[in-house]
Design a protein around this motif. Structure first.
Motif, mmCIF file in Angstrom:
data_model
loop_
_atom_site.group_PDB
_atom_site.id
_atom_site.type_symbol
_atom_site.label_atom_id
_atom_site.label_comp_id
_atom_site.label_asym_id
_atom_site.label_seq_id
_atom_site.Cartn_x
_atom_site.Cartn_y
_atom_site.Cartn_z
ATOM 1 N N ALA A 1 0.822 -30.028 15.154
ATOM 2 C CA ALA A 1 2.242 -30.064 14.178
ATOM 3 C C ALA A 1 2.022 -31.301 13.345
ATOM 4 N N LEU A 2 1.972 -32.341 14.046
ATOM 5 C CA LEU A 2 2.076 -33.718 13.354
ATOM 6 C C LEU A 2 1.189 -33.856 12.085
ATOM 7 N N CYS A 3 -0.170 -33.462 12.339
ATOM 8 C CA CYS A 3 -1.310 -33.180 11.420
ATOM 9 C C CYS A 3 -1.032 -32.402 10.385
ATOM 10 N N ARG B 1 -8.352 -40.470 20.063
ATOM 11 C CA ARG B 1 -9.088 -40.377 18.989
ATOM 12 C C ARG B 1 -8.487 -39.836 17.688
ATOM 13 N N SER B 2 -7.750 -38.854 18.227
ATOM 14 C CA SER B 2 -6.882 -37.789 17.455
ATOM 15 C C SER B 2 -5.804 -38.493 16.947
ATOM 16 N N HIS B 3 -5.063 -39.139 17.872
ATOM 17 C CA HIS B 3 -3.599 -39.695 17.626
ATOM 18 C C HIS B 3 -4.101 -41.126 16.599
ATOM 19 N N ALA B 4 -5.097 -41.605 17.009
ATOM 20 C CA ALA B 4 -5.662 -43.009 16.188
ATOM 21 C C ALA B 4 -6.034 -42.515 14.733
ATOM 22 N N LEU B 5 -6.639 -41.376 14.775
ATOM 23 C CA LEU B 5 -7.165 -40.875 13.268
ATOM 24 C C LEU B 5 -5.888 -40.409 12.345
ATOM 25 N N TRP B 6 -5.080 -39.518 13.152
ATOM 26 C CA TRP B 6 -3.770 -39.430 12.658
ATOM 27 C C TRP B 6 -2.919 -40.610 11.930
ATOM 28 N N GLY B 7 -2.794 -41.325 12.868
ATOM 29 C CA GLY B 7 -2.113 -42.705 12.322
ATOM 30 C C GLY B 7 -2.932 -43.408 11.279
ATOM 31 N N LEU B 8 -4.053 -43.240 11.120
ATOM 32 C CA LEU B 8 -4.833 -44.003 10.149
ATOM 33 C C LEU B 8 -4.659 -42.962 8.788
ATOM 34 N N GLY C 1 6.035 -25.109 5.932
ATOM 35 C CA GLY C 1 6.740 -23.948 6.840
ATOM 36 C C GLY C 1 5.491 -23.983 7.833
ATOM 37 N N ALA C 2 4.266 -24.005 7.600
ATOM 38 C CA ALA C 2 3.231 -23.921 8.552
ATOM 39 C C ALA C 2 3.535 -25.051 9.846
ATOM 40 N N ALA C 3 3.825 -26.218 9.436
ATOM 41 C CA ALA C 3 4.156 -27.185 10.426
ATOM 42 C C ALA C 3 5.367 -26.777 11.265
ATOM 43 N N ASP C 4 6.490 -26.413 10.519
ATOM 44 C CA ASP C 4 7.685 -25.756 11.144
ATOM 45 C C ASP C 4 7.397 -24.547 12.058
ATOM 46 N N GLY C 5 6.571 -23.783 11.997
ATOM 47 C CA GLY C 5 6.081 -22.481 12.598
ATOM 48 C C GLY C 5 5.540 -23.206 14.016
ATOM 49 N N VAL C 6 4.522 -24.279 13.866
ATOM 50 C CA VAL C 6 3.831 -24.577 14.999
ATOM 51 C C VAL C 6 5.029 -25.532 16.052
ATOM 52 N N GLU D 1 -8.628 -40.121 1.169
ATOM 53 C CA GLU D 1 -8.962 -40.601 2.355
ATOM 54 C C GLU D 1 -7.824 -40.184 3.368
ATOM 55 N N ALA D 2 -6.709 -40.238 3.285
ATOM 56 C CA ALA D 2 -5.678 -39.666 4.084
ATOM 57 C C ALA D 2 -6.159 -38.283 4.755
ATOM 58 N N ALA D 3 -6.482 -37.437 3.645
ATOM 59 C CA ALA D 3 -6.888 -36.087 4.285
ATOM 60 C C ALA D 3 -7.995 -36.023 5.092
ATOM 61 N N GLY D 4 -8.973 -36.906 4.716
ATOM 62 C CA GLY D 4 -10.073 -37.004 5.840
ATOM 63 C C GLY D 4 -9.714 -37.251 6.911
ATOM 64 N N SER D 5 -9.038 -37.980 7.330
ATOM 65 C CA SER D 5 -8.692 -38.777 8.688
ATOM 66 C C SER D 5 -7.803 -37.477 9.341
ATOM 67 N N GLU D 6 -6.881 -37.078 8.559
ATOM 68 C CA GLU D 6 -5.954 -35.893 9.267
ATOM 69 C C GLU D 6 -6.905 -34.714 9.540
ATOM 70 N N HIS D 7 -7.723 -34.431 8.643
ATOM 71 C CA HIS D 7 -8.688 -33.157 9.064
ATOM 72 C C HIS D 7 -9.545 -33.337 10.404
ATOM 73 N N ALA D 8 -10.047 -34.600 10.368
ATOM 74 C CA ALA D 8 -10.621 -34.991 11.860
ATOM 75 C C ALA D 8 -9.861 -35.108 13.052
ATOM 76 N N ALA D 9 -8.549 -35.688 12.760
ATOM 77 C CA ALA D 9 -7.628 -35.531 13.870
ATOM 78 C C ALA D 9 -7.265 -34.333 13.989
#
Length: 762
Positions: free
Chosen positions: A603-605, A562-569, A627-632, A581-589
């Motif tokens: 990191a992807l999210c 579910r997390s990967h499907a939400l990330w993709g959406l 920067g936070a993504a790079d750190g993860v 709408e993208a932010a809502g999907s990424e938060h849920a993922a």
């Protein structure tokens, strides 16, 4: 990235369970040693107190190591190749890529000022020495405090020989000597209301002298004051320590004194208790009553007798009991376990016990594996985490015994998702390769083993190694079964094609696998559609990608899918010009990925949310999130997959143009310095939509409400984990979900909210 060894530079050491007695001179010497050398090793015989001294000293010097103090306990490690995995886990480094694990550990530690306590090195000394030498050379501010019965023999090593506790001189005044203090304190703890007379003082001093002041021997003797007077205790030592007159060196005397004390404890036990002692020594780490009954009970020791025998061993200080949630787990002190294994080796029943232990592990793993693609996925992975040390022991044993390897291969194959999800790729690759080599017959178990090995290689981003294994699994599984093996092999071959950039082949294979899995393994079908969505997205077909991700989300029962499907959406919606709408999907993922502890997914999210911020022209947030993504990614360590790097670079260019190079770099550094938990909090942040309450009266799930009440009681995440029998990372995830759901920023706000509403657990 998360600081290795601690969250926000705090301790990751076990809490002391009893008072610390004496050792002032040794503590001062350890502090001096650590100020003068980067590797200090405490050496001495088993039972002398090296571990306790090291942990107290590490806690005392924690302010000198702002990036963390952590423990890597090598007690359950018998395979030298597992040393680096144990150290990596202690330093919070996940094994998720195909490169050399020591190099990844060094990369994550880098220039951080960390103290690593490396405990019980003797049985894997050479491997520990090589790893320590490698890390010290690569990490200029890392220090290591090791304990071992023998030196590690590494350049620059400073040694401290840990002596027994001081004892009163014979014929002199008893005085407040450390060994006597330890004996009295432990006796008073074991026997509430114990009354000792002045005449007992010299007798107890004599007991301590004859035990050479060895802490373990003293503690084992102390509990005997439940039933013996000091004089009776001293009298019982006479015959048992006759061995000392025949010993050679001082070191051998201390070792044999400890053996005599342990043997004496064994002689005071009933037959059933001695049987349980030797049988329970088969466990590499901790165990509970159910595990003891499953592994240790038979006609000689019936299951109903295990509880009484377990209780007696705990009373005799041969087991250390710790409450975990509503149950109790037990572990043996190292010396007690080693002695029990000697008894087991001489009993003629070791092979049978090892098989029962292996079969018990297999049962736990099989039950968990059935939920790897279901709604209880996180709990299933946590259940395997709890027996990780036991599984390693069982697999290692099976490799060395004729006729047992196929059972081990079946067990290792069941762990296919665990090896990847919980950062044990190197261990999984090694076990599966060895077991496949030992099981050449074309059986269904080998087909499953090939499938698991191929998946692990694929997760390590080594498509070249994965494809031949997956092709063999597909072909053999078509002949031997089970039916889902060829379908899953086809799915993973589709992923390999995706990794190689062959989008047409990936789409064909993934759709073929989805059709096959629809009838053989519907839970797996959902992830196929998530992969189809990624393929379509990379090909630029947004409608097809959205349809595939939505289908995966509709079919998916487990958080990972579910997390990967939400990330993709979220990516599709962002590309379609709908950043909100993208932010809502990424938060849920992101919340689901945090629950699973999927670091690359996290990191992807965070990357995707940086792109959302850029699309909304919130350039400062975009810079911090980048920067936070790079750190993860560095904390894994891993890198953003190549097909997605163009999007990152486009986002960075726009932000640099808007902010200027200097401001961009400063904000990027701020984000990169965050711990993983802080990076997730930033990504969810004030802009995170709070999920709709389940009801107006109860916005939290029952589990979240339970966690909130424990937060209100002042419990830490680790204490909550212990109370609820979940992993600390799951407890952390629940707390962060509560903060997001209620819109709060601190645990204090959770406590106030809970108090205002009243407890539901009364």
């Amino acid at each position: 990235m998360a600081r290795p060894g601690a969250r926000d530079g705090t301790l990751r050491l076990p809490a002391e369970r009893s008072s610390f007695v004496g050792r002032r001179a040794e503590l001062a010497e350890v502090r001096r040693l650590l100020s003068a050398a980067r590797l200090g090793t405490l050496v001495g015989p088993g039972g002398v107190g090296k571990t306790r001294l090291a942990l107290r000293a590490a806690a005392d010097v924690r302010r000198s190591f702002p990036d963390g103090v952590t423990l890597a306990d090598l007690t359950p490690v018998s395979d030298p190749s597992s040393v680096v995995e144990r150290v990596a886990a202690a330093l919070d480094v996940r094994d998720v890529s195909g490169s050399w694990l020591p190099a990844r550990v060094a990369e994550v530690v880098g220039n951080r000022q960390v103290l690593l306590v490396l405990d019980n090195c003797e049985q894997v000394r050479d491997a520990a020495a090589v790893l320590v030498d490698t890390l010290l050379a690569a990490c200029p501010r890392l220090s290591v405090l090791a304990t071992s019965r023998v030196p590690l023999d590494v350049d620059g090593e400073a040694l401290l020989a840990v002596p027994p506790l001081p004892v009163p001189p014979a014929g002199g005044p008893s005085g407040p000597d450390d060994a006597v203090q330890l004996l009295v304190q432990r006796a008073e703890a074991a026997v509430p209301g114990l009354a000792l007379t002045p005449a007992d003082a010299e007798v107890l001093a004599d007991v301590c002298r004859r035990l050479d002041g060895l802490p373990l021997a003293v503690e084992l003797a102390a509990v005997r004051l439940r039933t013996l007077t000091p004089a009776e205790l001293a009298a019982r030592l006479d015959d048992r320590f006759a061995l000392l007159a025949r010993s050679g060196t001082a070191g051998a005397e201390r070792h044999r004194t400890l053996r005599a004390t342990v043997q004496w404890s064994a002689d005071l036990l009933a037959p059933a208790e001695r049987v349980l002692w030797r049988r329970a020594s088969v466990f590499a780490a901790g165990f509970d009553l159910a595990a003891a009954e499953a592994v240790c009970a038979d006609g000689v020791l019936p299951a109903p007798a295990v509880l009484a025998a377990l209780d007696r061993l705990a009373e005799a200080s041969l087991l250390v009991g710790t409450r975990v949630g509503d149950g109790r787990r037990f572990r043996m002190l190292e010396t007690v376990r080693a002695y029990g294994r000697e008894l087991l080796a001489g009993s003629g029943e070791e092979a049978a016990l090892r098989r029962r232990h292996r079969d018990w592990c297999a049962g736990v793993v099989s039950a968990a594996a059935a939920e790897f693609t279901g709604p209880a996925q996180v709990a299933a992975l946590d259940a395997v985490d709890a027996v990780h040390a036991e599984v390693g022991e069982a697999l290692q044993w099976g490799l060395g015994v004729p006729g047992e390897a196929e059972h081990g291969l079946a067990l290792a194959a069941d762990l296919w998702l665990y090896w990847a999800a919980r950062g044990h790729l190197g261990e999984g690759r090694r076990h599966l390769a060895a077991l496949l080599a030992a099981c050449p017959r074309p059986t269904s178990v080998r087909a499953r083993g090939l499938l698991a090995a191929g998946y692990v290689e694929l997760t390590a981003t080594d498509a070249d190694a994965a494809v031949p294994l997956l092709e063999q699994a597909r072909d053999l599984g078509a002949v031997t079964g089970p039916a889902q093996v060829p379908a899953l092999a086809t799915q993973f071959l589709g992923q390999a094609a995706l990794f190689r950039g062959d989008l047409a082949a990936a789409d064909r294979l993934l759709r073929e696998a989805a059709a096959a899995l629809a009838s053989t393994d519907p839970r797996h079908e959902a992830f196929c559609w998530a992969d189809v969505g990624v393929t379509a997205f990379l090909a630029g077909d947004l409608p097809a990608a959205a349809a595939a991700f939505e289908r995966g989300l509709a079919l998916g029962a487990d958080p990972w899918t579910r997390s990967h499907a939400l990330w993709g959406l979220g990516l599709v919606r962002l590309a379609a010009g709908a950043p909100a709408e993208a932010a809502g999907s990424e938060h849920a993922a992101l919340q689901l990925m945090r629950e699973v502890d999927d670091r690359s997914g996290t990191a992807l999210c965070v990357e995707a949310l940086a792109e959302v911020a850029a699309a909304e022209r919130d350039w400062e947030r975009a810079a911090r999130l980048a920067g936070a993504a790079d750190g993860v990614w560095r904390s894994i360590p891993a890198v953003l997959p190549a097909p997605l790097r163009g999007r990152r670079e486009e986002c960075a260019r726009a932000a640099v143009q808007a902010l200027g190079e200097r401001r961009w770099a400063a904000l990027h550094r701020e984000g990169a310095a965050l711990s993983r938990a802080a990076a997730v909090a930033l990504a969810l942040g004030d802009r995170s939509p709070v999920p709709a309450p389940r009801t107006e009266a109860d916005p939290l799930t029952p589990r979240q409400r339970e966690v909130a009440e424990l937060v209100a009681q002042g419990l830490t995440d680790r204490e909550i984990a212990s109370r609820l029998v979940i992993s600390p990372r799951t407890a952390e995830s629940h707390v962060e979900q509560i903060l997001a759901r209620l819109g709060f920023r601190s645990r204090a706000e959770i406590a106030a909210w809970t108090a205002a509403r009243g407890s539901t657990s009364q």
